[in-house]
Design a protein around this motif. Structure first.
Motif, PDB file in Angstrom:
ATOM      1  N   THR A 138      16.278   7.599   6.246  1.00  0.00           N
ATOM      2  CA  THR A 138      16.823   6.255   6.474  1.00  0.00           C
ATOM      3  C   THR A 138      15.580   5.077   6.631  1.00  0.00           C
ATOM      4  OG1 THR A 138      18.562   7.422   7.855  1.00  0.00           O
ATOM      5  CG2 THR A 138      18.477   5.140   8.508  1.00  0.00           C
ATOM      6  N   VAL A 139      16.237   4.033   6.215  1.00  0.00           N
ATOM      7  CA  VAL A 139      15.135   2.894   6.002  1.00  0.00           C
ATOM      8  C   VAL A 139      15.866   1.849   6.838  1.00  0.00           C
ATOM      9  CG1 VAL A 139      13.972   1.306   4.413  1.00  0.00           C
ATOM     10  CG2 VAL A 139      14.296   3.517   3.794  1.00  0.00           C
ATOM     11  N   SER A 140      14.965   1.164   7.920  1.00  0.00           N
ATOM     12  CA  SER A 140      15.528   0.006   8.555  1.00  0.00           C
ATOM     13  C   SER A 140      14.361  -1.033   8.446  1.00  0.00           C
ATOM     14  CB  SER A 140      15.668   0.323   9.953  1.00  0.00           C
ATOM     15  OG  SER A 140      14.578   0.913  10.774  1.00  0.00           O
ATOM     16  N   THR A 141      14.442  -2.478   8.932  1.00  0.00           N
ATOM     17  CA  THR A 141      13.422  -3.310   9.050  1.00  0.00           C
ATOM     18  C   THR A 141      13.817  -4.034  10.277  1.00  0.00           C
ATOM     19  OG1 THR A 141      13.879  -3.642   6.664  1.00  0.00           O
ATOM     20  CG2 THR A 141      12.749  -5.709   7.848  1.00  0.00           C
ATOM     21  N   ALA A 142      12.382  -4.186  10.933  1.00  0.00           N
ATOM     22  CA  ALA A 142      12.200  -5.064  11.966  1.00  0.00           C
ATOM     23  C   ALA A 142      11.296  -6.086  11.767  1.00  0.00           C
ATOM     24  CB  ALA A 142      11.730  -4.166  13.122  1.00  0.00           C
ATOM     25  N   ALA A 143      11.406  -7.107  12.503  1.00  0.00           N
ATOM     26  CA  ALA A 143      10.470  -8.359  12.538  1.00  0.00           C
ATOM     27  C   ALA A 143       9.964  -8.833  13.513  1.00  0.00           C
ATOM     28  CB  ALA A 143      11.250  -9.718  11.697  1.00  0.00           C
ATOM     29  N   ALA A 144       8.835  -9.540  13.608  1.00  0.00           N
ATOM     30  CA  ALA A 144       8.079  -9.809  15.028  1.00  0.00           C
ATOM     31  C   ALA A 144       7.237 -11.178  14.586  1.00  0.00           C
ATOM     32  CB  ALA A 144       7.142  -8.853  15.323  1.00  0.00           C
ATOM     33  N   ASP A 145       6.865 -11.981  15.683  1.00  0.00           N
ATOM     34  CA  ASP A 145       6.131 -13.103  15.411  1.00  0.00           C
ATOM     35  C   ASP A 145       4.631 -12.689  15.158  1.00  0.00           C
ATOM     36  OD1 ASP A 145       8.059 -14.835  16.227  1.00  0.00           O
ATOM     37  OD2 ASP A 145       7.837 -14.553  18.256  1.00  0.00           O
ATOM     38  N   ASN A 146       4.186 -11.387  15.473  1.00  0.00           N
ATOM     39  CA  ASN A 146       2.914 -10.834  15.630  1.00  0.00           C
ATOM     40  C   ASN A 146       2.819  -9.366  15.179  1.00  0.00           C
ATOM     41  OD1 ASN A 146       1.070 -13.100  16.852  1.00  0.00           O
ATOM     42  ND2 ASN A 146       2.823 -12.693  18.140  1.00  0.00           N
ATOM     43  N   VAL A 147       2.060  -8.811  14.227  1.00  0.00           N
ATOM     44  CA  VAL A 147       2.059  -7.452  13.748  1.00  0.00           C
ATOM     45  C   VAL A 147       0.647  -6.862  13.990  1.00  0.00           C
ATOM     46  CG1 VAL A 147       2.530  -5.840  11.874  1.00  0.00           C
ATOM     47  CG2 VAL A 147       4.185  -7.932  12.317  1.00  0.00           C
ATOM     48  N   ILE A 148       0.519  -6.034  14.575  1.00  0.00           N
ATOM     49  CA  ILE A 148      -0.774  -5.370  14.695  1.00  0.00           C
ATOM     50  C   ILE A 148      -0.782  -3.902  13.988  1.00  0.00           C
ATOM     51  CG2 ILE A 148      -2.366  -4.234  16.439  1.00  0.00           C
ATOM     52  CD1 ILE A 148      -1.295  -5.776  18.592  1.00  0.00           C
ATOM     53  N   ILE A 149      -1.593  -3.872  12.819  1.00  0.00           N
ATOM     54  CA  ILE A 149      -1.862  -2.560  12.174  1.00  0.00           C
ATOM     55  C   ILE A 149      -2.810  -1.741  12.829  1.00  0.00           C
ATOM     56  CG2 ILE A 149      -2.320  -1.594   9.875  1.00  0.00           C
ATOM     57  CD1 ILE A 149       0.300  -3.744  10.052  1.00  0.00           C
ATOM     58  N   ALA A 150      -2.330  -0.589  13.261  1.00  0.00           N
ATOM     59  CA  ALA A 150      -3.263   0.570  13.677  1.00  0.00           C
ATOM     60  C   ALA A 150      -3.253   1.987  13.191  1.00  0.00           C
ATOM     61  CB  ALA A 150      -3.034   0.447  15.494  1.00  0.00           C
ATOM     62  N   VAL A 151      -2.838   1.866  11.874  1.00  0.00           N
ATOM     63  CA  VAL A 151      -2.541   3.151  11.081  1.00  0.00           C
ATOM     64  C   VAL A 151      -3.749   4.310  11.173  1.00  0.00           C
ATOM     65  CG1 VAL A 151      -1.030   1.950   9.663  1.00  0.00           C
ATOM     66  CG2 VAL A 151      -3.356   2.091   8.968  1.00  0.00           C
ATOM     67  N   GLY A 152      -4.704   4.126  11.490  1.00  0.00           N
ATOM     68  CA  GLY A 152      -5.879   4.935  11.892  1.00  0.00           C
ATOM     69  C   GLY A 152      -6.469   5.572  10.618  1.00  0.00           C
ATOM     70  N   SER A 153      -6.990   6.774  10.400  1.00  0.00           N
ATOM     71  CA  SER A 153      -7.566   7.458   9.586  1.00  0.00           C
ATOM     72  C   SER A 153      -7.116   8.823   9.085  1.00  0.00           C
ATOM     73  CB  SER A 153      -9.044   7.319   9.642  1.00  0.00           C
ATOM     74  OG  SER A 153      -9.369   8.077  10.854  1.00  0.00           O
ATOM     75  N   THR A 154      -7.425   9.254   7.912  1.00  0.00           N
ATOM     76  CA  THR A 154      -7.154  10.650   7.760  1.00  0.00           C
ATOM     77  C   THR A 154      -8.479  11.430   7.083  1.00  0.00           C
ATOM     78  OG1 THR A 154      -6.422   9.999   5.269  1.00  0.00           O
ATOM     79  CG2 THR A 154      -4.846  10.164   7.099  1.00  0.00           C
ATOM     80  N   PRO A 155      -8.447  12.704   6.998  1.00  0.00           N
ATOM     81  CA  PRO A 155      -9.609  13.522   6.839  1.00  0.00           C
ATOM     82  C   PRO A 155      -9.897  13.328   5.288  1.00  0.00           C
ATOM     83  CG  PRO A 155      -7.816  14.922   7.478  1.00  0.00           C
ATOM     84  CD  PRO A 155      -7.298  13.832   7.850  1.00  0.00           C
ATOM     85  N   ILE A 156     -10.910  13.242   4.792  1.00  0.00           N
ATOM     86  CA  ILE A 156     -11.187  13.125   3.300  1.00  0.00           C
ATOM     87  C   ILE A 156     -11.107  14.560   2.664  1.00  0.00           C
ATOM     88  CG2 ILE A 156     -12.927  12.468   1.581  1.00  0.00           C
ATOM     89  CD1 ILE A 156     -14.012  10.411   3.491  1.00  0.00           C
TER      90      ILE A 156
END
Length: 478
Positions: A138-156
């Protein structure tokens, strides 16, 4: 209708969940997007650190250290144990329980702070909208005045050593083995490789670590790295430097690693193999083409000095931007961005962020290394003190290692403090305070430290900067 928030945080690792909590504390309507599914196949907060990183690895390090202490070191204390056994499944279960308690605790904090948890994979669209793809599609959408990207990392993942069931794994896979490998190979002598190698060596595995670099722990101070390497060798951790892996083959007799060292081509046959060659930013698929966010050539989000991207009101923190991939660094960046959004003026001193490797002995440092100061042309004085001369460390049977201090030659301001030895992960906090508050070595040398404590080694190292350590013979300052 699209839901609207003051702030949407994409990612709930140590950077993201802390950012969300701080935003909520500041009165901002906050949502946090997180896709993690734990080993029980349930959604979980906490990201890599709490689920398959910092916390579970420390739980296993603690268990394995207790086992080795009883097996090898208690006899000198007059303590003997007959019929010692290790129940690996129970050890793993304890680790899982700790992880569940802590990730559940974050969920409770979200509820207490009124944070909306949007479960699924987040993708930044144009106009500060975030698309969330739930686990059921299921796909939904949200909006904001500010967005903080904190998607981290994955092993190589190495193309020549792809993950394969329980035989070739990343660090997460090495956290869930329920049998002890007879012979274990580790590619990469960094933080993760050393910690995971240490766990299984203590439990009885023969461990060989293959490292492509010529220097051991290149980021650490050379004196600390040399001391640590000697101690690991005594423990039986076989670390092979200048060794570049050429291919990995899996057969009926195990995993064969072919590598090249200064003597030529070598082969190593192991039962299992951990690939720990580093991590990369987890930004693949995180941004629509028209989101406006820019990535560098390594897939990291480009930010300015305020951690803001090219899009006003869109920020990025933690492992997905330039800088050390450390949980505490991500958390502080999360706090900084949250407070900036609220109109405050916070700051982070990146020269006062500590590093820790939770091996035995522990390795920790904060500030500059001697090599960095030489390269920058900074005149400095140095002082060091061995734990062998510290009474508390001797009583603990942990008297190997040292404390090393680097201080500006003109101002005496502390520029770096480096540890290898007992409780280094805790001692480094004192050094962080000293650097953050711009202390001189004389300041700490004039303070009173409790006796007997391992902290006295810091005091003595500060005294040694001026050639006046009291419990070790050193060079006198001219």
């Amino acid at each position: 209708m699209t839901d609207k928030y003051d702030v949407i945080v994409v990612g709930a690792g140590p950077g993201g969940y802390v950012a969300a909590i701080r935003c909520a504390q500041l009165g901002l309507k906050t949502a946090c997007v997180e896709e993690w599914i734990n080993k029980q196949q349930k959604p979980a907060l906490g990201g890599t650190c709490l689920n398959v990183g910092c916390i579970p690895s420390k739980a296993l390090l603690e268990s394995s250290e207790r086992y080795e202490e009883i097996a090898k070191h208690n006899a000198d204390h007059g303590i003997t144990v007959d019929g010692l056994q290790i129940d690996v499944s129970k050890m793993i279960a304890r680790k899982d329980k700790i992880v569940s308690q802590l990730t559940g605790g974050i969920e409770q904090l979200f509820k207490a702070n009124g944070i909306t948890w949007l479960q699924g994979r987040g993708r930044l669209l144009a106009g500060k909208q975030v698309e969330v793809t739930a686990h059921d599609g299921t796909v939904s959408t949200a909006a904001a005045d500010n967005v903080i990207i904190a998607v981290g990392s994955t092993p190589i993942e190495l193309p020549i050593a792809k993950w394969l069931d329980t035989r070739i794994v990343d660090s997460a896979g090495a956290l869930d083995w329920e049998t002890i490998p007879g012979k274990l190979g580790v590619i990469g002598a960094g933080v993760i490789g050393l910690e995971m190698g240490s766990v299984w060596r203590r439990l009885g595995s023969e461990v060989v670590v293959i490292e492509a670099m010529d220097d051991f722990l290149g980021a650490a101070d050379r004196d600390v790295a040399k001391s640590a390497q000697m101690q690991f060798k005594k423990q039986g951790l076989d670390i092979r430097l200048s060794s570049k892996v050429a291919k990995v083959d899996v057969g009926d007799n195990g995993v064969t690693v072919t590598y090249n060292d200064p003597k030529g081509e070598q082969t190593l046959v192991v039962d299992r193999l951990i690939v720990a060659v580093g991590r990369k930013s987890n930004t693949a698929g995180a941004f629509a083409d028209d989101s406006g966010v820019q990535l560098d050539d390594r897939g990291r989000v480009v930010v300015d000095g305020h951690l803001q991207t090219a899009v006003p009101g869109v920020y990025a923190i933690g492992d997905c931007i330039v800088g050390p991939m450390l949980a505490h660094k991500a958390s502080e960046e999360g706090v900084l961005v949250a407070e900036q959004i609220a109109g405050q003026k916070p700051h982070i001193n990146y020269d006062a962020i500590p590093w820790v490797i939770y091996t035995h002995p522990e390795i920790a440092w904060v500030g500059k290394t001697e090599a960095e100061l030489k390269a920058a042309g900074v005149a400095y004085n140095t002082g060091s003190f061995p734990f062998a001369a510290n009474g508390r460390a001797k009583a603990m049977d942990q008297a190997d290692g040292l404390v090393k201090v680097l201080a500006d030659a003109k101002t005496d301001r502390i520029l770096g403090v480096h540890f290898v030895g007992p409780l280094a992960s805790e001692l480094v906090g004192q050094a962080v305070i000293a650097i953050e508050t711009e202390c001189s070595s004389e300041d700490l040398a004039r303070m009173t430290f409790a006796h007997p404590t391992v902290s006295e080694a810091i005091h003595e190292a500060m005294l040694a900067v001026d050639g006046r350590a009291l419990h070790a013979v050193g060079k006198k300052r001219k």
